[in-house]
Design an enzyme around this catalytic site. Structure first.
Site, short mmCIF file in Angstrom:
data_model
loop_
_atom_site.label_atom_id
_atom_site.label_comp_id
_atom_site.label_asym_id
_atom_site.label_seq_id
_atom_site.Cartn_x
_atom_site.Cartn_y
_atom_site.Cartn_z
N ASP A 288 41.44 37.81 55.43
CA ASP A 288 40.59 38.93 55.89
C ASP A 288 41.40 40.19 56.16
O ASP A 288 41.07 40.97 57.06
CB ASP A 288 39.82 38.53 57.17
CG ASP A 288 39.05 37.25 56.98
OD1 ASP A 288 38.43 37.11 55.92
OD2 ASP A 288 39.10 36.38 57.88
N LYS B 99 41.89 42.89 51.59
CA LYS B 99 42.43 42.91 50.22
C LYS B 99 41.41 43.46 49.23
O LYS B 99 41.78 44.16 48.29
CB LYS B 99 42.81 41.48 49.78
CG LYS B 99 43.89 40.84 50.63
CD LYS B 99 44.20 39.43 50.18
CE LYS B 99 43.16 38.41 50.51
NZ LYS B 99 42.97 38.13 51.94
N GLY C 21 35.88 35.88 51.02
CA GLY C 21 34.81 36.86 51.02
C GLY C 21 35.44 38.23 50.96
O GLY C 21 35.96 38.72 51.95
N HIS C 22 35.49 38.82 49.78
CA HIS C 22 36.12 40.13 49.62
C HIS C 22 35.06 41.22 49.71
O HIS C 22 34.16 41.28 48.90
CB HIS C 22 36.86 40.20 48.28
CG HIS C 22 38.08 39.32 48.26
ND1 HIS C 22 38.70 38.92 47.12
CD2 HIS C 22 38.78 38.77 49.27
CE1 HIS C 22 39.74 38.16 47.43
NE2 HIS C 22 39.80 38.05 48.74
N GLN D 186 42.42 34.46 50.85
CA GLN D 186 43.00 33.99 52.12
C GLN D 186 44.35 34.69 52.37
O GLN D 186 44.59 35.73 51.81
CB GLN D 186 43.16 32.46 52.14
CG GLN D 186 41.83 31.70 52.19
CD GLN D 186 41.22 31.45 50.84
OE1 GLN D 186 41.92 31.08 49.91
NE2 GLN D 186 39.93 31.65 50.71
P1 IMP Z 1 38.66 26.02 53.97
O1 IMP Z 1 39.45 26.90 53.08
O2 IMP Z 1 37.18 26.26 53.93
O3 IMP Z 1 39.00 24.56 53.79
O4 IMP Z 1 39.07 26.35 55.49
C1 IMP Z 1 40.39 26.09 55.99
C2 IMP Z 1 40.82 27.18 56.94
O5 IMP Z 1 41.02 28.38 56.23
C3 IMP Z 1 39.80 27.50 58.03
O6 IMP Z 1 40.50 27.88 59.20
C4 IMP Z 1 39.08 28.71 57.48
O7 IMP Z 1 38.48 29.51 58.49
C5 IMP Z 1 40.21 29.43 56.78
N1 IMP Z 1 39.76 30.27 55.67
C6 IMP Z 1 39.36 29.89 54.45
N2 IMP Z 1 39.05 30.96 53.70
C7 IMP Z 1 39.27 32.04 54.46
C8 IMP Z 1 39.16 33.45 54.21
O8 IMP Z 1 38.82 33.92 53.12
N3 IMP Z 1 39.49 34.25 55.26
C9 IMP Z 1 39.92 33.77 56.45
N4 IMP Z 1 40.03 32.47 56.72
C10 IMP Z 1 39.73 31.61 55.73
#
Ligand code: IMP
Length: 427
Positions: free
Chosen positions: A13, A16, A40-41, A225
């Protein structure tokens, strides 16, 4: 430079989407190489907000080719929804501007179901996943039981592999979690038809990318991420299931590492994290709340409130060290206006030990304390400032200190959500 990797240097977040969107105007190919619809961009164009989960941000620029690489975990339902949402708003999405890697793994309904059920079963030890099936899909990939996009296009292969996979997953859903199993025939029909819809986009996209690069086309790799969520180098196990940084590009986009010409890190002027896990500079009191409100810190994918804290130079420095990135973009600088004094975490300490890079040897960062430096803040609204010299002296001093703490030059500053609210310093 013909190829650029853009990565998040914190816990995701970092903004990017906006920076990639800006760079995309000078790029031929925009490529996602890892993660999935957990990302989520957000991009704001002429006051209109677009949230992209799987489709690269270059889709908003006519003439750019957008690639979903083999390292991405593809949920065909989200992908098609996203395509349709864009088409409905007049954005072109067709075989000429979107490509999907045949070898990308597919997220099925059972992955999402198991993601949610396992997370629930973890109780207090939960990770805080987005529930998008990311972990279970990558687990099947590594266990060699997953299905890929190319499998969706071959009815016999889809039937036999999905039958085998679902038999096992239904046992887990029923026996381990006591939940309702999925109906195989229904799933087969659903995914076969999703595959048909995606067929025009599918190919060996890595080969196309390598050929394009050799012909001098400019390629941008869009990280999802952030570095501290990397499966190997992040705050394990509170991480996502892919290599989020530059290291993920080679395998996830089938692109030789030697050809990655330039790496640009993106970091907020403070820090946020969604989900569980260590966050050393977290502010849980009033200041955290003020940052969350001022920065509208709610997840683009899940809507969850983000945890907020001070800039963590240890985390960002580690990300830059791994990527050998020489330059970065600082985002959400305007959010710090009127916040009073501003602190930065410059090192971690435990007893006599001190770290200026993330201590991988310390599980869950147990017992660490943060060493802070504090700076005078500024009260001016900086959202309309267009030059570095136009910023208040305290803002400039803060930025210069961030550069020296991270050891890399800040080439651009973002001072508001709109595409044009940036200060360029020659990025
Ligand atoms: P997962 O990727 O859904 O398995 O989540 C694993 C961890 O990564 C969790 O703490 C999520 O909140 C975090 N996470 C996954 N995608 C994002 C993102 O795009 N932004 C921020 N945190 C993320």
């Amino acid at each position: 430079m013909p190829s650029i990797s853009v990565f998040g240097a914190q816990w995701g977040d970092e903004g990017k989407g906006k920076i990639i969107d800006r760079l995309a105007s000078e790029i031929d190919y925009v490529v996602r190489y890892q993660g999935g619809a957990n990302a989520g961009h957000t991009v704001i164009v002429d006051g209109e907000k677009y949230v992209l989960h799987l489709i690269p941000s270059g889709i908003l620029h006519p003439g750019r080719i957008n690639v979903i690489g083999g390292g991405v975990a593809v949920d065909p339902i989200t992908l098609i929804d996203e395509m349709e949402g864009l088409l409905g708003r007049g954005v072109a999405v067709d075989g000429s501007n979107l490509r999907l890697a045949a070898n990308a793994h597919v997220i099925f309904e059972h992955h999402k179901r198991i993601d949610a059920l396992s997370e629930h079963g973890r109780g207090k030890g939960r990770i805080g996943t987005t529930g998008r099936g990311i972990g279970p899909c990558y687990a099947d990939k590594a266990a060699r039981t997953g299905l890929r996009v190319c499998d969706l296009l071959e009815p016999d292969v889809l039937e036999s592999r999905l039958r085998a996979a679902l038999a096992g997953k239904n046992e887990v859903i029923r026996k381990v979690h006591g939940a309702e199993p999925l109906d195989l025939d229904g799933e087969l029909e659903r995914y076969a038809s999703l595959g048909e819809r995606l067929r025009p986009f599918v190919g060996d996209v890595g080969l196309e990318l390598r050929e394009a690069y050799k012909q001098g086309k400019r390629v941008l790799f869009e990280g999802a991420q952030g570095a501290a969520l990397d499966i190997d180098f992040g705050t394990y196990p509170f991480v996502t299931s892919s290599n989020t940084g530059v290291a993920g590009v080679a395998a996830g986009a089938a692109f030789p590492p030697r050809w990655i010409d330039r790496s640009i890190g993106i970091a907020k002027a403070y820090c946020t994290r969604v989900g569980e896990g260590p966050f050393p500079t977290e502010l849980d009191g009033e200041m955290g709340e003020r940052l969350r409100e001022a920065g509208c810190e709610f997840g683009a994918t899940t809507g969850r409130p983000r945890r907020c804290g001070w800039f963590d130079a240890v985390a960002v420095r580690s990300a830059f060290s791994l990527a050998d990135a020489q330059e970065w973009v600082v985002t959400n600088l305007d959010v710090l206006s009127g916040m009073g004094d501003i602190s930065v975490g410059v090192a971690y300490k435990k007893g006599a030990q001190r770290w200026d890079q993330y201590p991988l040897e310390l599980p869950d960062l147990d017992g660490i304390e943060v060493e802070y430096e504090t700076f005078p803040g500024w009260t001016e609204d900086i959202t309309g400032v267009t030059t570095f010299e136009g910023l208040p002296a305290t803002t400039r001093a803060y930025i210069e200190r961030l550069e020296s703490l991270v050891g890399a030059r800040i080439g651009m500053l973002s001072v508001g959500p709109d595409r044009d609210q940036v200060i360029s310093r020659g990025l």
